[in-house]
Scaffold this motif. Structure first.
Motif, short mmCIF file in Angstrom:
data_model
loop_
_atom_site.label_atom_id
_atom_site.label_comp_id
_atom_site.label_asym_id
_atom_site.label_seq_id
_atom_site.Cartn_x
_atom_site.Cartn_y
_atom_site.Cartn_z
N GLN A 1 0.85 -1.19 0.00
CA GLN A 1 0.00 0.00 0.00
C GLN A 1 0.89 1.24 0.00
O GLN A 1 1.48 1.59 1.03
N LEU B 1 -2.87 5.41 -0.94
CA LEU B 1 -3.50 4.64 -2.03
C LEU B 1 -4.13 3.36 -1.51
O LEU B 1 -4.05 3.04 -0.32
N GLY B 2 -4.74 2.61 -2.41
CA GLY B 2 -5.37 1.34 -2.06
C GLY B 2 -4.36 0.22 -2.00
O GLY B 2 -3.16 0.41 -2.16
N LEU B 3 -4.87 -0.98 -1.76
CA LEU B 3 -4.01 -2.16 -1.62
C LEU B 3 -3.72 -2.78 -2.98
O LEU B 3 -4.63 -2.96 -3.80
N GLN B 4 -2.47 -3.11 -3.19
CA GLN B 4 -2.07 -3.85 -4.38
C GLN B 4 -1.66 -5.26 -3.95
O GLN B 4 -0.76 -5.43 -3.13
N PHE B 5 -2.32 -6.26 -4.51
CA PHE B 5 -2.05 -7.65 -4.15
C PHE B 5 -0.68 -8.08 -4.63
O PHE B 5 -0.33 -7.88 -5.80
N TRP C 1 -0.03 -14.74 -2.55
CA TRP C 1 -0.90 -15.56 -1.70
C TRP C 1 -0.24 -16.92 -1.53
O TRP C 1 0.09 -17.59 -2.49
N ASN D 1 -1.05 -17.67 -5.86
CA ASN D 1 -1.35 -16.59 -6.79
C ASN D 1 -0.34 -15.48 -6.60
O ASN D 1 0.24 -15.34 -5.50
N LEU E 1 3.70 0.80 2.79
CA LEU E 1 3.28 -0.05 3.90
C LEU E 1 3.01 -1.44 3.33
O LEU E 1 2.25 -1.58 2.38
N LEU F 1 1.42 -4.98 4.01
CA LEU F 1 0.45 -5.60 4.89
C LEU F 1 0.39 -7.10 4.64
O LEU F 1 0.40 -7.55 3.50
N GLY G 1 -8.33 -18.02 -0.42
CA GLY G 1 -9.03 -17.30 -1.47
C GLY G 1 -9.72 -16.05 -0.98
O GLY G 1 -9.13 -15.25 -0.28
N ALA G 2 -10.97 -15.89 -1.35
CA ALA G 2 -11.63 -14.60 -1.23
C ALA G 2 -12.57 -14.50 -0.03
O ALA G 2 -13.53 -13.76 -0.08
N GLN H 1 -10.36 -11.84 5.41
CA GLN H 1 -8.94 -11.81 5.72
C GLN H 1 -8.70 -10.96 6.96
O GLN H 1 -9.34 -9.94 7.16
N PHE I 1 -5.92 -8.85 9.08
CA PHE I 1 -4.69 -8.15 8.76
C PHE I 1 -3.80 -7.91 9.97
O PHE I 1 -4.28 -7.71 11.09
N ARG J 1 6.27 -0.73 7.66
CA ARG J 1 6.48 0.44 6.81
C ARG J 1 7.93 0.43 6.34
O ARG J 1 8.86 0.52 7.14
#
Lengths: 111, 113
Positions: free
Chosen positions: B37, B41-45, B48, B56, B88, B90, B98-99, B102, B104, B109
């Motif tokens: 992150q 901004l938002g989370l970038q995967f 997994w 993944n 950051l 995470l 999977g989905a 989750q 956290f 950082r």
């Protein structure tokens, strides 16, 4: 790529008012989740709503899901200063069951 | 029940160095996820892992790698650090891969100078 898109990007309201955030997505989903993030910390799961559900409640939170419009909304009633945070939606539309995250709505509650 | 833990909380490196970030999932959770992150901004995967295997991978270069140990803890390695890796990081875990929901950790950082 980010599928979920939250709207608005930022929201500032008075304590005690209701806050509504929206999330739109592009492809069909099995579930949609909302998370909260306080000031650059880890995310906290709020609610998971499945595609066959239309509405779900948890305390002061109400989530709706409209699969025909590919959108969801998160309503926080009687807001408090502690609700100040960024709120993210995530859908399960990614490949191999990966969660796809929106960019978030930054909510500020003014005392 | 202890939550997801991450170490270190802060990490300062210089360009070209390597960074190693660690994550311990909630007891009983076999899936571990890594996200990046960038500020505001938002989370970038990123990755997994489930049952020790990489399931993944997000759209990141190969210098981002990791592994999951037999006790389900996980390590994220970032080689040849670049300034734009400052973010950051995470870690999350789940009991079902999977989905699903989750959980956290507080994040690491990373600052690259």
């Amino acid at each position: 790529s980010q599928q979920g898109e939250e709207d608005p990007q930022a929201l500032s309201i008075q304590e005690g008012e209701n806050a509504t955030m929206n999330c739109s997505y592009k492809t069909s989903i099995n579930n949609l989740q909302w998370y909260r993030q306080n000031s650059g910390r880890g995310l906290v799961h709020l609610i998971l709503i499945r595609s066959n559900e239309r509405e779900k409640h948890s305390g002061r939170l109400r989530v709706t899901l409209d699969t025909s419009k590919k959108s969801s909304s998160l309503l926080i009633t009687a807001s408090r200063a502690a609700d100040t945070a960024s709120y993210f939606c995530a859908t399960d539309a990614g490949s191999n069951y990966q969660l796809i995250w929106g960019a978030g709505t930054k909510l500020i509650i003014k005392p | 029940e202890a939550g997801v833990t991450q170490s270190p909380t802060h990490l300062i490196k210089t360009r070209g160095q390597q960074a190693t970030l660690r994550c311990s999932p909630i007891s009983g959770h076999t899936s571990v996820y890594w996200y990046q992150q960038a500020l505001g901004l938002g989370l970038q995967f990123l990755l997994w892992y489930d049952e020790g295997e990489e399931r993944n991978r997000g759209n990141f270069p190969p210098r981002f790698s990791g592994r999951q140990f037999p006790n389900y803890s996980s390590e994220l390695n970032v080689n040849a650090l670049e300034l734009e890796d400052s973010a950051l990081y995470l870690c999350a875990s789940s009991s079902v891969g999977g989905a699903e929901t989750q959980y956290f950790g507080p994040g690491t950082r990373l600052l690259v100078l």
